[in-house]
Every structure is written in structure tokens, then in C-alpha cells.
Design an enzyme around this catalytic site. Sequence first.
Site, PDB file in Angstrom:
ATOM      1  N   TYR A 141     -17.507  22.413  26.479  1.00 40.89           N
ATOM      2  CA  TYR A 141     -16.770  23.566  25.963  1.00 40.89           C
ATOM      3  C   TYR A 141     -15.463  23.790  26.714  1.00 40.89           C
ATOM      4  O   TYR A 141     -14.508  24.333  26.159  1.00 40.89           O
ATOM      5  CB  TYR A 141     -17.621  24.833  26.079  1.00 40.89           C
ATOM      6  CG  TYR A 141     -18.505  25.120  24.899  1.00 40.89           C
ATOM      7  CD1 TYR A 141     -19.409  24.177  24.440  1.00 40.89           C
ATOM      8  CD2 TYR A 141     -18.440  26.355  24.250  1.00 40.89           C
ATOM      9  CE1 TYR A 141     -20.231  24.454  23.370  1.00 40.89           C
ATOM     10  CE2 TYR A 141     -19.259  26.639  23.175  1.00 40.89           C
ATOM     11  CZ  TYR A 141     -20.152  25.695  22.735  1.00 40.89           C
ATOM     12  OH  TYR A 141     -20.962  25.978  21.677  1.00 40.89           O
ATOM     13  N   LYS A 191     -29.152  13.978  28.043  1.00 36.00           N
ATOM     14  CA  LYS A 191     -29.101  12.721  27.306  1.00 36.00           C
ATOM     15  C   LYS A 191     -28.815  11.620  28.323  1.00 36.00           C
ATOM     16  O   LYS A 191     -27.815  10.894  28.229  1.00 36.00           O
ATOM     17  CB  LYS A 191     -28.019  12.835  26.214  1.00 36.00           C
ATOM     18  CG  LYS A 191     -27.951  11.677  25.240  1.00 36.00           C
ATOM     19  CD  LYS A 191     -29.094  11.617  24.249  1.00 36.00           C
ATOM     20  CE  LYS A 191     -28.998  10.372  23.399  1.00 36.00           C
ATOM     21  NZ  LYS A 191     -30.193  10.115  22.573  1.00 36.00           N
ATOM     22  N   ASP A 224     -32.355  14.784  21.875  1.00 39.20           N
ATOM     23  CA  ASP A 224     -32.815  14.498  20.507  1.00 39.20           C
ATOM     24  C   ASP A 224     -34.326  14.700  20.398  1.00 39.20           C
ATOM     25  O   ASP A 224     -34.820  15.312  19.444  1.00 39.20           O
ATOM     26  CB  ASP A 224     -32.403  13.082  20.071  1.00 39.20           C
ATOM     27  CG  ASP A 224     -32.780  11.992  21.066  1.00 39.20           C
ATOM     28  OD1 ASP A 224     -33.100  12.322  22.240  1.00 39.20           O
ATOM     29  OD2 ASP A 224     -32.760  10.806  20.682  1.00 39.20           O
ATOM     30  N   ASP A 248     -26.362  25.475  23.143  1.00 38.66           N
ATOM     31  CA  ASP A 248     -25.886  26.155  21.935  1.00 38.66           C
ATOM     32  C   ASP A 248     -26.764  25.742  20.752  1.00 38.66           C
ATOM     33  O   ASP A 248     -27.247  26.577  19.983  1.00 38.66           O
ATOM     34  CB  ASP A 248     -24.422  25.774  21.684  1.00 38.66           C
ATOM     35  CG  ASP A 248     -23.864  26.411  20.424  1.00 38.66           C
ATOM     36  OD1 ASP A 248     -24.099  27.616  20.229  1.00 38.66           O
ATOM     37  OD2 ASP A 248     -23.216  25.700  19.633  1.00 38.66           O
ATOM     38  N   ASP A 252     -30.200  27.969  18.930  1.00 35.79           N
ATOM     39  CA  ASP A 252     -30.251  28.338  17.507  1.00 35.79           C
ATOM     40  C   ASP A 252     -31.547  27.815  16.884  1.00 35.79           C
ATOM     41  O   ASP A 252     -32.206  28.503  16.109  1.00 35.79           O
ATOM     42  CB  ASP A 252     -29.059  27.751  16.737  1.00 35.79           C
ATOM     43  CG  ASP A 252     -27.930  28.759  16.541  1.00 35.79           C
ATOM     44  OD1 ASP A 252     -27.722  29.589  17.446  1.00 35.79           O
ATOM     45  OD2 ASP A 252     -27.260  28.713  15.488  1.00 35.79           O
TER      46      ASP A 252
HETATM   47  C1  IPM Z   1     -22.995  31.191  20.678  1.00 38.86           C
HETATM   48  C2  IPM Z   1     -21.921  30.937  19.654  1.00 38.86           C
HETATM   49  C3  IPM Z   1     -20.632  30.626  20.388  1.00 38.86           C
HETATM   50  C4  IPM Z   1     -20.854  29.372  21.183  1.00 38.86           C
HETATM   51  C5  IPM Z   1     -19.390  30.489  19.492  1.00 38.86           C
HETATM   52  C6  IPM Z   1     -19.193  31.701  18.620  1.00 38.86           C
HETATM   53  C7  IPM Z   1     -18.153  30.212  20.300  1.00 38.86           C
HETATM   54  O1  IPM Z   1     -22.301  29.925  18.795  1.00 38.86           O
HETATM   55  O2  IPM Z   1     -22.867  32.158  21.453  1.00 38.86           O
HETATM   56  O3  IPM Z   1     -23.975  30.450  20.694  1.00 38.86           O
HETATM   57  O4  IPM Z   1     -20.728  28.259  20.651  1.00 38.86           O
HETATM   58  O5  IPM Z   1     -21.178  29.494  22.366  1.00 38.86           O
HETATM   59 MG    MG Z   2     -24.296  29.263  19.101  1.00 39.28          MG
END
Ligand code: IPM
Ligand code: MG
Length: 361
Positions: A141, A191, A224, A248, A252
Site C-alpha cells: 500500500y 506467500k 491462497d 485487506d 473481507d
Molecule cells: C479497508 C478498505 C481500504 C483499504 C480502502 C478503502 C482504501 O478496503 O479498510 O479495508 O484497502 O484498506
Molecule cells: Mg478492505
Amino acid sequence: MTLKIAVLPGDGIGPEIVDEALKVMQVLNNHFDLGAEWEEAGIGGAGYEASGDPYPEATRKLAHASDAVLLGAVGGPQWEQLDKPLRPEAGLLKIREDLGLFANYRPSKVHRQLLDASTLKPEVIDGVDILVVRELVSGIYFGQPRGIEVRDGERYGFNTMGYRESEIRRIARKAFEAARLRDNWVCSVEKANVLDVSELWRNVVIELHQKEYSDVELSHMYVDNAAMQLIRNPRQFDVIVTGNLFGDILSDEASMLTGSIGMLPSASIGGKFAMYEPIHGSAPDIAGQNKANPLATILSVAMMLRFSLDRADLADMVEKAVEHALDAGVRTVDLALGSEASVSCSAMGDAVCQQLQALAG
Ligand code: IPM
Ligand code: MG
């Protein structure tokens, strides 16, 4: 003592969900003597509209003068064409970096009442309780060099994924410490079969483990495989520690085990500062419709009470109030199944406040 909270509602559904979290804080002030006061400032698209900067100087000052930051969400299609440093997401990355919030805690805990809301079978997800500890201010990032340029007559895009050993050590330390308070098991995800940066990651984690945390169970998994195992058998995980990009993605994925990403809070912690936010985004498609699920933001307030305000007692109360509201069958649209009735964002906030008042007796 007065606790000062910087409130950054942001964009999309951010202001709606933050309003509900503030209602909860008001109940805590009125009935539980929390003694918090808060001030709002812009971030993301809202910051850009107000001052041309997605992380305005006034917001920076307020954050630095506060005990904790509560953030809603950032982003929206109207800002997608801006130069990258002016986009809402840049504001979020800037505040994380500016406040040094290197450790991002994303718990994925299945609420029994919502077992059927997951797309996975109830028997697979019952009892899931995972904490993703994501490195938040380094890795790909933030790595340099990065950019898009013309090479050999065609466009070439590139980023750099790098970690200093000190950065790996400090995030691994947080994961081990967290595990000691849970099921005492850390799975480090990288990885290392392909990436040099991951090879270093694995070695540093092993060294730290041997030196200081040999009482904690440690395993290693390629990213993975981890993505697959999360779906196959999520109960095998306790604490997952990983870098910025993998965290990230996996957080999710882990969130959907619980049925709705609208349920999941997060805490981002550094040395001096801490920020609390729901892990979901700004959901522009439902913004302004009073439909969003405010529970992730309300549960982020609980994390703030526990980690920054030294009020674990009130954190427990807020979490209990959320459980009671769910027990009573209150569901926002993301949680409602089939013919189940759903309530608005503000009605969900009210339901939690009512339960909280009931707990106050
Ligand atoms: C998160 C979001 C952010 C990230 C974006 C909005 C920059 O997806 O907080 O997970 O990728 O960190
Ligand atoms: Mg995110």
C-alpha cells in the site's frame, strides 16, 4: 475526566451509521457516566468538498488532540476521477499513516442469531471467532517506487511490496499478545513460496516466537491456501496475522462468514493514537436511504471503550445490547432473511439504545 472523541463521518452511509453510534454514546453519557464529548470533522470526499483535501489539516489537528477517532466510511463514485492523492481513499490511507496506526484488528465473530444469514452452511460457521490482525501502514500500500509510466512504448504499472523486520516484529507482537487473551493460537499468512518479502516475514515471525512467545501456538499458511481454508473450515483459525494487502482481502472474506459485513467493527492502533471504524465501506448505492446497518459502527464504539477509554465494562454493555436487539428479532435489510421484516438504520440504533437503557435498569 472528559474523554475527547474525534468523529469523522465521511461519505455515503458514513454519516447515517455514525449518527446511530453517537446516539449510543449519548446513552452511555446519560446513564452510565461515560463523560465523553465529541467533535465532528471531514474526511474522504467530505473532507475534499470542504477544503480540497481528503485529510484536511483541521481534521488532523482534531485527531491529534483526541483520545480516540471514530470513523464512518469514505468513498463514492463522484470522486473516482480525481487525481489519486485527492481521492477519498487517499484520505483514509493518510490518516492511518499520520497517526501511525500499524495494527488493524478485525474480529469476525458469528452471532448465533444470524447463523442463517451467511451464505455458508450453519454447521460450518457456528462458533467461528477469528481475529484478523492486519499490518496497516506499510507493505504494498505504501511501498516505493510506484507508478504508471511508459516503458518500451507501452504503459507499465508497478508497486513495491516491502517490509522492514521491525515492522514485521511489531505487528507479530500484537498478534501474539492478542492470542494470549483468546485461544492462544496464531496463524501467520504470507506467500513465502514465491515472495522474498514473505520469506523475511516468516523468518522474523519464527524468531520472535522462539524468543518471546513460545507459549503461543504458531502456524504458517500461504495466502491462497488461507483463502481456501477460511471457507472450508473457518473454525480452525483463532488469530490470523498478515500484511496490508493480504489482510485487506482476507478480512473481507472472513467478514462474510458472519453473514453480513455490516456487523463487523475494527480497531486500528499505533503508539499514541487509535481509530475505530466499521470494516464495510461507504455503500453509495444505499446512502441517504436510512437502510444501512449501524451495528458495525456501534460495535466499533465498544472496541473504542475497551481499547482506548479503559471502559471494558461499558464495552460489554454495548455488545450485550446489540445481542439483545438481535435476540428480539430486530434486523436491518442486510440481515433479514426471505420474508423477515426489516427496520431502518435509525430504528436499529434506537433498538440498541433501548436495550442499553434496559441494562442500566
Ligand atoms: C479497508 C478498505 C481500504 C483499504 C480502502 C478503502 C482504501 O478496503 O479498510 O479495508 O484497502 O484498506
Ligand atoms: Mg478492505
